[in-house]
Design a protein around this motif. Structure first.
Motif, PDB file in Angstrom:
ATOM      1  N   ASP A  44      61.226  73.572  42.970  1.00  0.00           N
ATOM      2  CA  ASP A  44      61.172  74.203  44.287  1.00  0.00           C
ATOM      3  C   ASP A  44      59.852  73.858  44.973  1.00  0.00           C
ATOM      4  N   GLY A  45      59.938  73.380  46.220  1.00  0.00           N
ATOM      5  CA  GLY A  45      58.747  73.086  47.005  1.00  0.00           C
ATOM      6  C   GLY A  45      58.468  74.196  48.000  1.00  0.00           C
ATOM      7  N   HIS A  46      57.196  74.627  48.106  1.00  0.00           N
ATOM      8  CA  HIS A  46      56.775  75.681  49.034  1.00  0.00           C
ATOM      9  C   HIS A  46      55.514  75.228  49.775  1.00  0.00           C
ATOM     10  N   THR A  47      55.374  75.701  51.004  1.00  0.00           N
ATOM     11  CA  THR A  47      54.175  75.407  51.792  1.00  0.00           C
ATOM     12  C   THR A  47      53.569  76.717  52.284  1.00  0.00           C
ATOM     13  N   ASP A  48      52.405  76.609  52.947  1.00  0.00           N
ATOM     14  CA  ASP A  48      51.848  77.793  53.600  1.00  0.00           C
ATOM     15  C   ASP A  48      52.446  77.925  54.997  1.00  0.00           C
ATOM     16  N   ARG A  49      51.982  78.914  55.750  1.00  0.00           N
ATOM     17  CA  ARG A  49      52.564  79.180  57.068  1.00  0.00           C
ATOM     18  C   ARG A  49      51.888  78.398  58.196  1.00  0.00           C
ATOM     19  N   VAL A  50      50.897  77.580  57.876  1.00  0.00           N
ATOM     20  CA  VAL A  50      50.178  76.830  58.916  1.00  0.00           C
ATOM     21  C   VAL A  50      51.081  75.710  59.440  1.00  0.00           C
ATOM     22  N   PRO A  51      51.319  75.608  60.765  1.00  0.00           N
ATOM     23  CA  PRO A  51      52.171  74.531  61.302  1.00  0.00           C
ATOM     24  C   PRO A  51      51.515  73.170  61.086  1.00  0.00           C
ATOM     25  N   LEU A  52      52.347  72.149  60.961  1.00  0.00           N
ATOM     26  CA  LEU A  52      51.843  70.788  60.791  1.00  0.00           C
ATOM     27  C   LEU A  52      51.311  70.253  62.119  1.00  0.00           C
ATOM     28  N   GLY A  53      50.324  69.375  62.030  1.00  0.00           N
ATOM     29  CA  GLY A  53      49.738  68.804  63.233  1.00  0.00           C
ATOM     30  C   GLY A  53      50.666  67.806  63.908  1.00  0.00           C
ATOM     31  N   PRO A  54      50.344  67.409  65.148  1.00  0.00           N
ATOM     32  CA  PRO A  54      51.211  66.472  65.882  1.00  0.00           C
ATOM     33  C   PRO A  54      51.273  65.091  65.241  1.00  0.00           C
ATOM     34  N   ASN A  55      50.276  64.720  64.474  1.00  0.00           N
ATOM     35  CA  ASN A  55      50.260  63.398  63.856  1.00  0.00           C
ATOM     36  C   ASN A  55      50.741  63.413  62.404  1.00  0.00           C
ATOM     37  N   ALA A  56      51.248  64.550  61.963  1.00  0.00           N
ATOM     38  CA  ALA A  56      51.712  64.654  60.583  1.00  0.00           C
ATOM     39  C   ALA A  56      52.986  63.815  60.386  1.00  0.00           C
ATOM     40  N   PRO A  57      53.187  63.254  59.195  1.00  0.00           N
ATOM     41  CA  PRO A  57      54.385  62.426  58.954  1.00  0.00           C
ATOM     42  C   PRO A  57      55.679  63.243  58.872  1.00  0.00           C
ATOM     43  N   PHE A  58      55.560  64.562  58.847  1.00  0.00           N
ATOM     44  CA  PHE A  58      56.743  65.414  58.773  1.00  0.00           C
ATOM     45  C   PHE A  58      56.776  66.349  59.986  1.00  0.00           C
ATOM     46  N   GLU A  59      57.981  66.654  60.438  1.00  0.00           N
ATOM     47  CA  GLU A  59      58.121  67.474  61.634  1.00  0.00           C
ATOM     48  C   GLU A  59      57.981  68.964  61.350  1.00  0.00           C
ATOM     49  N   SER A  60      58.224  69.393  60.119  1.00  0.00           N
ATOM     50  CA  SER A  60      58.166  70.820  59.817  1.00  0.00           C
ATOM     51  C   SER A  60      57.797  71.008  58.350  1.00  0.00           C
ATOM     52  N   ASN A  61      57.430  72.257  58.031  1.00  0.00           N
ATOM     53  CA  ASN A  61      57.133  72.594  56.639  1.00  0.00           C
ATOM     54  C   ASN A  61      58.378  72.514  55.756  1.00  0.00           C
ATOM     55  N   TRP A  62      59.555  72.693  56.369  1.00  0.00           N
ATOM     56  CA  TRP A  62      60.802  72.494  55.616  1.00  0.00           C
ATOM     57  C   TRP A  62      60.835  71.088  55.016  1.00  0.00           C
ATOM     58  N   GLU A  63      60.615  70.087  55.885  1.00  0.00           N
ATOM     59  CA  GLU A  63      60.677  68.701  55.425  1.00  0.00           C
ATOM     60  C   GLU A  63      59.577  68.400  54.409  1.00  0.00           C
ATOM     61  N   LEU A  64      58.392  68.940  54.624  1.00  0.00           N
ATOM     62  CA  LEU A  64      57.284  68.684  53.709  1.00  0.00           C
ATOM     63  C   LEU A  64      57.578  69.266  52.326  1.00  0.00           C
ATOM     64  N   SER A  65      58.057  70.514  52.280  1.00  0.00           N
ATOM     65  CA  SER A  65      58.337  71.139  50.984  1.00  0.00           C
ATOM     66  C   SER A  65      59.453  70.397  50.246  1.00  0.00           C
TER      67      SER A  65
END
Length: 338
Positions: free
Chosen positions: A263-284
Motif C-alpha cells: 500500500d502506498g500513502h502520501t501526506d496531504r501536501v499538494p504536488l507542485g506544478p512541475n511534479a511528474p505526477f498530477e495528484s497524490n493518488w498517482e504518486l502513491s
C-alpha cells in the motif's frame, strides 16, 4: 399404356432397400464397437502410464481438490437451498392467498345458506327447487371445506419443509464459516512468522516499524521527494524483505491463497506544478508499483503481489508538522488472503 422403363424398375426394386439398410446399420455398429474397444484400450494404456506419477504431488492435489470440492459443494448447496427456500416462500404466499380466497367464498356461501334457510323457514313448505338449491349449497360448502383442509395440510407441510431448509442453510453457513476461519487462522500463523523474520532482519533500523498487522516503511527511506523511483538505500532496505517473501512462498502450502499487499500513502501536501505526477493518488500508486516491480525482479512470484495506492486519505499521524507528514508518507506491507 405402358410406364417408362426406369419407373417400372424403381417400382419393382422398392422392396429390396431394407436388407441393405440393415447391413449398413450392422456394419456401423461393428465399427462403433471397434472404436469403443480401441478407446477403452487407449484409456487403459493411458491409466497405466500415469500410475507412476509422483506420490507427494498426488497427495497435495488430492488435498487441494478435496478442500475446493467441499467449499464448492457447500456453496452450491447453500445457493440451491436458498433458491428452494425462496420458491417455497412464494408457494407459501400463494397458498395463503388461495386459503384466504376460499375462506371468503365459504363465508359468502354460509351467508347465502343462512339467508336461504331463513327464507325457507318463513314458508310453510319447501318446494323442490328450494330443496335442490339448499342441497347444492351444502355440497359446494362441503367441497370447499375439503379443499380448505387439503390446502391447510399442504401449507403446514410447506412451512415444516421451509423450517428444515432454513436449518440446513444455517448449518451450511456455519460449516463454510468454520472452513474460512480455519484458512484465516493458518494465514495468521504464517503472517506472524513472516513479521518475526522481518523484525529480526531489519532490527532497529530507523523509519521502519510494525503498526497492527502491517509492516510500515517511511517513504523518505525509499524514495526522493516527489519521486516514485527507488533509491539505492531503498533497494538495500527492501532486499532482505524480498528474500523473506521468497522463503515464505516455499513454506506456505499451495492450497492457501495469499498475497503480499503493498500500500502506498502520501501526506496531504499538494504536488507542485512541475511534479511528474498530477495528484497524490498517482504518486502513491506509482510508489507501490515500484516496490512490487523490485520484489518481482528479486524473484518474488508476481501472483503473490498486490499494489494499492491510497493517496493522502488514510493518515496515521494527525497534525501539520513535518514529523506527522513524514510518518504519513509511507509504504505498508500486509500479508493477507486474496
Amino acid at each position: 399404356m405402358s410406364l417408362p422403363r426406369h419407373l417400372q424398375s424403381s417400382q419393382s426394386d422398392s422392396g429390396d432397400y431394407w436388407p441393405g439398410f440393415v447391413d449398413a446399420l450392422a456394419t456401423l455398429l461393428l465399427v462403433i464397437v471397434f472404436l469403443l474397444a480401441v478407446f477403452t484400450a487407449g484409456q487403459f494404456a493411458l491409466s497405466q502410464a500415469l500410475t507412476g506419477r509422483d506420490e507427494q504431488l498426488a497427495q497435495l492435489n488430492s488435498r487441494l481438490a478435496s478442500l475446493a470440492e467441499e467449499l464448492n459443494i457447500a456453496q452450491s448447496e447453500n445457493e440451491q437451498l436458498s433458491l428452494r427456500v425462496s420458491v417455497l416462500n412464494q408457494e407459501n404466499g400463494a397458498l395463503q392467498e388461495t386459503n384466504a380466497g376460499l375462506s371468503s367464498q365459504i363465508a359468502g356461501l354460509q351467508d347465502g345458506l343462512a339467508a336461504a334457510r331463513a327464507s325457507l323457514a318463513e314458508e310453510e313448505a319447501l318446494n323442490e327447487e328450494a330443496q335442490a338449491t339448499v342441497a347444492l349449497l351444502n355440497n359446494q360448502m362441503a367441497a370447499l371445506r375439503e379443499e380448505l383442509a387439503r390446502l391447510n395440510e399442504t401449507l403446514n407441510a410447506s412451512e415444516a419443509r421451509e423450517a428444515e431448509l432454513e436449518a440446513e442453510v444455517v448449518n451450511l453457513g456455519r460449516r463454510l464459516n468454520a472452513a474460512l476461519a480455519s484458512e484465516v487462522a493458518r494465514l495468521a500463523r504464517y503472517r506472524s512468522e513472516f513479521f518475526g523474520r522481518l523484525i529480526e532482519v531489519l532490527g532497529d533500523r530507523s523509519g521502519v516499524r510494525v503498526v497492527g498487522d502491517r509492516f510500515v516503511f517511511e517513504t523518505d527511506v525509499l524514495f526522493a521527494s516527489g519521486s516514485a523511483e527507488l533509491s539505492e538505500e531503498g533497494r538495500r532496505s527492501l532486499a532482505p524483505i524480498a528474500g523473506a517473501i521468497i522463503q515464505l512462498t516455499g513454506e506456505i502450502p499451495d492450497d492457501l491463497d495469499w498475497v503480499l499487499r503493498v500500500d502506498g500513502h502520501t501526506d496531504r501536501v499538494p504536488l507542485g506544478p512541475n511534479a511528474p505526477f498530477e495528484s497524490n493518488w498517482e504518486l502513491s500508486t506509482a510508489r507501490s508499483l515500484s516496490v512490487i516491480t523490485y520484489f518481482e525482479s528479486q524473484g518474488v512470484p508476481p501472483r503473490r503481489l498486490l499494489a494499492a495506492g491510497f493517496g493522502q486519505h488514510y493518515p496515521i499521524a494527525e497534525g501539520r508538522t513535518q514529523e506527522a507528514y513524514a510518518r504519513n508518507r509511507r509504504i505498508e506491507l500486509k500479508l493477507t488472503s486474496r
